[in-house]
Design a protein around this motif. Structure first.
Motif, mmCIF file in Angstrom:
data_model
loop_
_atom_site.group_PDB
_atom_site.id
_atom_site.type_symbol
_atom_site.label_atom_id
_atom_site.label_comp_id
_atom_site.label_asym_id
_atom_site.label_seq_id
_atom_site.Cartn_x
_atom_site.Cartn_y
_atom_site.Cartn_z
ATOM 1 N N PHE A 132 20.736 -64.504 -85.081
ATOM 2 C CA PHE A 132 20.278 -65.880 -84.840
ATOM 3 C C PHE A 132 21.155 -66.585 -83.813
ATOM 4 O O PHE A 132 20.641 -67.313 -82.963
ATOM 5 N N ALA A 133 22.471 -66.364 -83.859
ATOM 6 C CA ALA A 133 23.367 -66.994 -82.886
ATOM 7 C C ALA A 133 23.090 -66.457 -81.477
ATOM 8 O O ALA A 133 23.033 -67.237 -80.511
ATOM 9 N N SER A 134 22.900 -65.162 -81.353
ATOM 10 C CA SER A 134 22.594 -64.574 -80.040
ATOM 11 C C SER A 134 21.304 -65.157 -79.476
ATOM 12 O O SER A 134 21.244 -65.536 -78.304
ATOM 13 N N HIS A 135 20.296 -65.211 -80.310
ATOM 14 C CA HIS A 135 19.011 -65.750 -79.860
ATOM 15 C C HIS A 135 19.135 -67.223 -79.478
ATOM 16 O O HIS A 135 18.579 -67.647 -78.459
ATOM 17 N N ARG A 136 19.868 -67.974 -80.267
ATOM 18 C CA ARG A 136 20.030 -69.407 -79.996
ATOM 19 C C ARG A 136 20.736 -69.661 -78.669
ATOM 20 O O ARG A 136 20.420 -70.610 -77.954
ATOM 21 N N PHE A 137 21.718 -68.792 -78.321
ATOM 22 C CA PHE A 137 22.464 -68.975 -77.082
ATOM 23 C C PHE A 137 21.855 -68.228 -75.903
ATOM 24 O O PHE A 137 22.467 -68.118 -74.846
ATOM 25 N N GLY A 138 20.653 -67.683 -76.075
ATOM 26 C CA GLY A 138 19.943 -67.051 -74.979
ATOM 27 C C GLY A 138 20.416 -65.652 -74.634
ATOM 28 O O GLY A 138 20.132 -65.149 -73.557
ATOM 29 N N ILE A 139 21.136 -65.015 -75.547
ATOM 30 C CA ILE A 139 21.596 -63.644 -75.335
ATOM 31 C C ILE A 139 20.654 -62.725 -76.102
ATOM 32 O O ILE A 139 20.278 -63.021 -77.231
ATOM 33 N N ASP A 140 20.305 -61.622 -75.494
ATOM 34 C CA ASP A 140 19.407 -60.671 -76.153
ATOM 35 C C ASP A 140 20.104 -60.097 -77.390
ATOM 36 O O ASP A 140 21.150 -59.457 -77.271
ATOM 37 N N PRO A 141 19.545 -60.318 -78.589
ATOM 38 C CA PRO A 141 20.177 -59.801 -79.806
ATOM 39 C C PRO A 141 20.335 -58.281 -79.817
ATOM 40 O O PRO A 141 21.241 -57.757 -80.465
ATOM 41 N N ASP A 142 19.484 -57.560 -79.080
ATOM 42 C CA ASP A 142 19.622 -56.109 -79.012
ATOM 43 C C ASP A 142 20.965 -55.704 -78.401
ATOM 44 O O ASP A 142 21.519 -54.666 -78.740
ATOM 45 N N ASP A 143 21.472 -56.541 -77.482
ATOM 46 C CA ASP A 143 22.728 -56.219 -76.799
ATOM 47 C C ASP A 143 23.961 -56.573 -77.617
ATOM 48 O O ASP A 143 25.053 -56.091 -77.316
ATOM 49 N N THR A 144 23.812 -57.427 -78.607
ATOM 50 C CA THR A 144 24.987 -57.856 -79.372
ATOM 51 C C THR A 144 24.999 -57.343 -80.801
ATOM 52 O O THR A 144 26.032 -56.895 -81.289
ATOM 53 N N VAL A 145 23.867 -57.404 -81.468
ATOM 54 C CA VAL A 145 23.829 -57.117 -82.903
ATOM 55 C C VAL A 145 24.201 -55.666 -83.204
ATOM 56 O O VAL A 145 25.090 -55.401 -84.013
ATOM 57 N N ILE A 146 23.533 -54.732 -82.583
ATOM 58 C CA ILE A 146 23.705 -53.331 -82.957
ATOM 59 C C ILE A 146 25.132 -52.829 -82.709
ATOM 60 O O ILE A 146 25.729 -52.240 -83.605
ATOM 61 N N PRO A 147 25.747 -53.070 -81.540
ATOM 62 C CA PRO A 147 27.124 -52.573 -81.379
ATOM 63 C C PRO A 147 28.120 -53.227 -82.335
ATOM 64 O O PRO A 147 28.981 -52.551 -82.908
ATOM 65 N N ILE A 148 27.980 -54.533 -82.519
ATOM 66 C CA ILE A 148 28.928 -55.229 -83.401
ATOM 67 C C ILE A 148 28.727 -54.797 -84.847
ATOM 68 O O ILE A 148 29.693 -54.514 -85.565
ATOM 69 N N ILE A 149 27.499 -54.729 -85.299
ATOM 70 C CA ILE A 149 27.227 -54.399 -86.696
ATOM 71 C C ILE A 149 27.574 -52.951 -87.011
ATOM 72 O O ILE A 149 28.088 -52.653 -88.093
ATOM 73 N N ALA A 150 27.322 -52.041 -86.083
ATOM 74 C CA ALA A 150 27.680 -50.637 -86.333
ATOM 75 C C ALA A 150 29.191 -50.507 -86.542
ATOM 76 O O ALA A 150 29.636 -49.776 -87.433
ATOM 77 N N THR A 151 29.968 -51.229 -85.758
ATOM 78 C CA THR A 151 31.427 -51.177 -85.900
ATOM 79 C C THR A 151 31.884 -51.989 -87.107
ATOM 80 O O THR A 151 32.776 -51.558 -87.841
ATOM 81 N N LEU A 152 31.289 -53.148 -87.312
ATOM 82 C CA LEU A 152 31.640 -53.968 -88.473
ATOM 83 C C LEU A 152 31.323 -53.235 -89.772
ATOM 84 O O LEU A 152 32.039 -53.372 -90.763
ATOM 85 N N GLY A 153 30.260 -52.439 -89.756
ATOM 86 C CA GLY A 153 29.906 -51.640 -90.927
ATOM 87 C C GLY A 153 31.028 -50.690 -91.321
ATOM 88 O O GLY A 153 31.240 -50.428 -92.512
ATOM 89 N N ASP A 154 31.773 -50.170 -90.334
ATOM 90 C CA ASP A 154 32.904 -49.295 -90.638
ATOM 91 C C ASP A 154 33.996 -50.053 -91.389
ATOM 92 O O ASP A 154 34.485 -49.593 -92.418
ATOM 93 N N ILE A 155 34.358 -51.210 -90.879
ATOM 94 C CA ILE A 155 35.433 -51.989 -91.509
ATOM 95 C C ILE A 155 35.014 -52.461 -92.889
ATOM 96 O O ILE A 155 35.745 -52.289 -93.867
ATOM 97 N N VAL A 156 33.846 -53.052 -92.976
ATOM 98 C CA VAL A 156 33.367 -53.572 -94.258
ATOM 99 C C VAL A 156 33.175 -52.424 -95.251
ATOM 100 O O VAL A 156 33.484 -52.561 -96.438
ATOM 101 N N GLY A 157 32.680 -51.290 -94.770
ATOM 102 C CA GLY A 157 32.496 -50.141 -95.642
ATOM 103 C C GLY A 157 33.805 -49.640 -96.225
ATOM 104 O O GLY A 157 33.887 -49.333 -97.420
ATOM 105 N N ILE A 158 34.833 -49.565 -95.408
ATOM 106 C CA ILE A 158 36.137 -49.117 -95.895
ATOM 107 C C ILE A 158 36.700 -50.108 -96.906
ATOM 108 O O ILE A 158 37.214 -49.712 -97.959
#
Length: 171
Positions: A132-158
């Protein structure tokens, strides 16, 4: 974005390294860690892609609480994540049956489910916020969500795995 995800990945590795003695002593946990952290990152990325598609079609811009696209996407991703966790617990238990010692099925199942629930709640919350933040600021969510979440999933998972192991008094 690359610098941020690299730093998050290094943080995840250092968190695992801090518990290396406990991890080496329990081979079953070493078996579970890669799969459990992938469940959160992959389902979070899947949710992010669904939300991004909804934004591109113009149907994901209403209030989060009342948005059926968000609600249905979260439910679908949660079902996929929990199903993968159940399947993982079965496979891990079967592998442990061939080794010496190990845990009972109930213990492995409990570790997988509790860790996955912690991870999925945190990752899905971050996914929705970032999309929602990416979309609100005019950034394509495809470019931000997937890389950040894939990496965040590692930290949160551990963190979720270690928290679950401490709650169950395994380490």
């Amino acid at each position: 974005m690359l610098l941020l995800t690299s730093l998050l990945g290094l943080t995840a590795g250092q968190m695992m390294n801090s518990q290396i003695e406990n991890l080496v002593a329990i081979p079953t946990i070493l078996l579970l860690i890669p799969a459990l952290i992938k469940i959160g990152g992959d389902t979070g990325s899947m949710l992010g892609a669904r939300l991004s598609s909804a934004f591109h079609m113009g149907i994901g811009t209403t209030h989060i609480q009342k948005n059926p696209v968000v609600k249905n996407s979260v439910i679908a991703a949660f079902i996929v994540g929990i199903s993968a966790s159940v399947f993982l617990s079965i496979i891990a238990w079967m592998i442990c049956c061939f080794g010496e010692g190990g845990f009972s099925f109930f213990t492995i199942f409990t570790i997988c489910i509790i860790s996955s629930i912690f991870e999925l709640i945190a990752v899905f919350s971050a996914t929705i916020a970032i999309a929602f933040a990416s979309h609100r600021f005019g950034i394509d969510p495809d470019d931000t969500v997937i890389p950040i979440i894939a990496t965040l999933g590692d930290i949160v998972g551990i963190i979720a795995i270690f928290t679950t192991l401490h709650l169950l008094q395994i380490i």
